[in-house]
Design an enzyme around this catalytic site. Sequence first.
Site, PDB file in Angstrom:
ATOM      1  N   ARG A  44       0.858  -1.183   0.000  1.00 30.66           N
ATOM      2  CA  ARG A  44       0.000   0.000   0.000  1.00 30.66           C
ATOM      3  C   ARG A  44       0.893   1.232   0.000  1.00 30.66           C
ATOM      4  NH1 ARG A  44       2.143   2.161   3.797  1.00 30.66           N
ATOM      5  NH2 ARG A  44       0.664   3.828   3.531  1.00 30.66           N
ATOM      6  N   GLY A  45       0.219   2.388  -0.197  1.00 28.83           N
ATOM      7  CA  GLY A  45       0.972   3.624  -0.372  1.00 28.83           C
ATOM      8  C   GLY A  45       1.090   3.875  -1.871  1.00 28.83           C
ATOM      9  N   GLN A 192      -2.518   2.661   9.773  1.00 31.50           N
ATOM     10  CA  GLN A 192      -1.195   2.717   9.149  1.00 31.50           C
ATOM     11  C   GLN A 192      -0.213   3.545   9.988  1.00 31.50           C
ATOM     12  OE1 GLN A 192      -4.083   3.136   7.604  1.00 31.50           O
ATOM     13  NE2 GLN A 192      -4.030   2.618   5.457  1.00 31.50           N
ATOM     14  N   ASP A 233      -1.917  10.809  -2.585  1.00 33.63           N
ATOM     15  CA  ASP A 233      -2.275   9.735  -3.525  1.00 33.63           C
ATOM     16  C   ASP A 233      -2.545  10.270  -4.919  1.00 33.63           C
ATOM     17  OD1 ASP A 233      -2.957   8.595  -0.720  1.00 33.63           O
ATOM     18  OD2 ASP A 233      -2.776   6.896  -2.098  1.00 33.63           O
ATOM     19  N   ASN A 243      -5.485  12.377  -0.128  1.00 31.79           N
ATOM     20  CA  ASN A 243      -4.607  11.582   0.740  1.00 31.79           C
ATOM     21  C   ASN A 243      -5.489  10.846   1.749  1.00 31.79           C
ATOM     22  OD1 ASN A 243      -1.879  10.782   1.475  1.00 31.79           O
ATOM     23  ND2 ASN A 243      -2.172  11.959   3.355  1.00 31.79           N
ATOM     24  N   LYS A 244      -4.862  10.044   2.569  1.00 26.09           N
ATOM     25  CA  LYS A 244      -5.583   9.194   3.520  1.00 26.09           C
ATOM     26  C   LYS A 244      -6.669   9.959   4.268  1.00 26.09           C
ATOM     27  CE  LYS A 244      -5.389   5.732   4.040  1.00 26.09           C
ATOM     28  NZ  LYS A 244      -6.363   4.866   3.339  1.00 26.09           N
TER      29      LYS A 244
HETATM   30  O1  MRU Z   1      -4.662   3.331   1.859  1.00 22.88           O
HETATM   31  P1  MRU Z   1      -3.168   3.520   1.848  1.00 22.88           P
HETATM   32  O2  MRU Z   1      -2.480   3.035   3.072  1.00 22.88           O
HETATM   33  O3  MRU Z   1      -2.554   3.002   0.573  1.00 22.88           O
HETATM   34  O4  MRU Z   1      -3.013   5.093   1.828  1.00 22.88           O
HETATM   35  C1  MRU Z   1      -1.735   5.644   1.769  1.00 22.88           C
HETATM   36  C2  MRU Z   1      -1.712   7.112   1.893  1.00 22.88           C
HETATM   37  O5  MRU Z   1      -2.730   7.771   1.940  1.00 22.88           O
HETATM   38  C3  MRU Z   1      -0.363   7.753   1.832  1.00 22.88           C
HETATM   39  O6  MRU Z   1      -0.340   8.916   2.591  1.00 22.88           O
HETATM   40  C4  MRU Z   1      -0.037   8.115   0.375  1.00 22.88           C
HETATM   41  O7  MRU Z   1      -0.230   7.010  -0.456  1.00 22.88           O
HETATM   42  C5  MRU Z   1       1.328   8.608   0.226  1.00 22.88           C
HETATM   43  S1  MRU Z   1       2.501   7.309   0.402  1.00 22.88           S
HETATM   44  C6  MRU Z   1       4.028   7.898   0.057  1.00 22.88           C
END
Ligand code: MRU
Length: 349
Positions: A44-45, A192, A233, A243-244
């Site tokens: 993820r990320g 996370q 994202d 973003n998250k």
């Molecule tokens: O749902 P996730 O854990 O994939 O979400 C990740 C995020 O929102 C991160 O902040 C984003 O992807 C940046 S990672 C360098």
Amino acid sequence: MNAISWDNNRLRLLDQTRLPRERVYVDCADYQSVVAAIREMRVRGAPAIGVAGAYAVALAANRLAATSRDAFLRALDVACDEIARARPTAVNLSWAVERVRRAAHQQSDVAAIRACALAEARRIQEEDEQANRSMGRLGAALIPERATVLTHCNAGALATAGYGTALGVLRAAREQGKDVRVIATETRPLLQGARLTAWELREDGFDVTLITDSMAGHVLSRGEVDCVVVGADRIAANGDVANKIGTYTIAVLAKENGVPFYVAAPVSTIDLATPSGDAIAIEERPPEEVTHIAGVPIAPDGVRVRNPAFDITPHRYISAIVTEHGVTRPPYEAGLGRLPRSASAASVR
Ligand code: MRU
């Protein structure tokens, strides 16, 4: 920390659903298992799922039966579409898949397509780590000599090909001799921040304090935070940032309390084809992620649930966007448009 590696024609992923208690790897021998790993958030990320998606195309090319070049490319395109759709919000996934697909289409036979897909995936992985290191050096200039920085979710080595975006900025600041303390929000529903950021930073010897998401306003209002640094994202052409979930709340609270709010992301996260945050697809995830914590039910059976995985932070709350090519300040429309790009970001919605 090697969260993504290619070994013996397989993609090896550090299973992020098992951290920090267990260090378990999943080996993906076909593209369908990479798609499943992305959906289940074993990887993820945004940048990390881009890298995994690129290798998934290489796996698809390896596994597809060798037919005529054109029939092979048509079958590969079907696999690419499926990989790119695994998660909708992070543009890095569709960007990376499109980059490998385009490179494949330039080859003259099946053997060359297979070799080129793998080589392009490797390049995307290497470039991402380099981008993070450059971004870190540039972003570190924004961090005071002695600073407490709040971050949300995990935008670290685990979320990228290595080093991290937001956490890369903090790593670089520390490498430059700055005294950096970190406040990590736990990041409900999948934690996370608690499971990954707190672990990654402690492994790296950082001074890190974990808070629940609902404590962010309190620490910001008490003057306990010098700046906020998060990842992204997808960044729209006008500077709005997906973003998250919970990022928007923190950005508003940061502005209310006069705390700078920075976003760190590679140019592969910038989607100039999307004019503003309104046009970004927000992934809705299963209700069990909200009704359960670590598999334990915490809510009444049958309760209605919303589970948007991301939110949009309007650009007016963002003090600067850090990329590997520089720090962009408002107005973002002009600044983001001028950044050099290694390949055009393709939106798959
Ligand atoms: O749902 P996730 O854990 O994939 O979400 C990740 C995020 O929102 C991160 O902040 C984003 O992807 C940046 S990672 C360098």
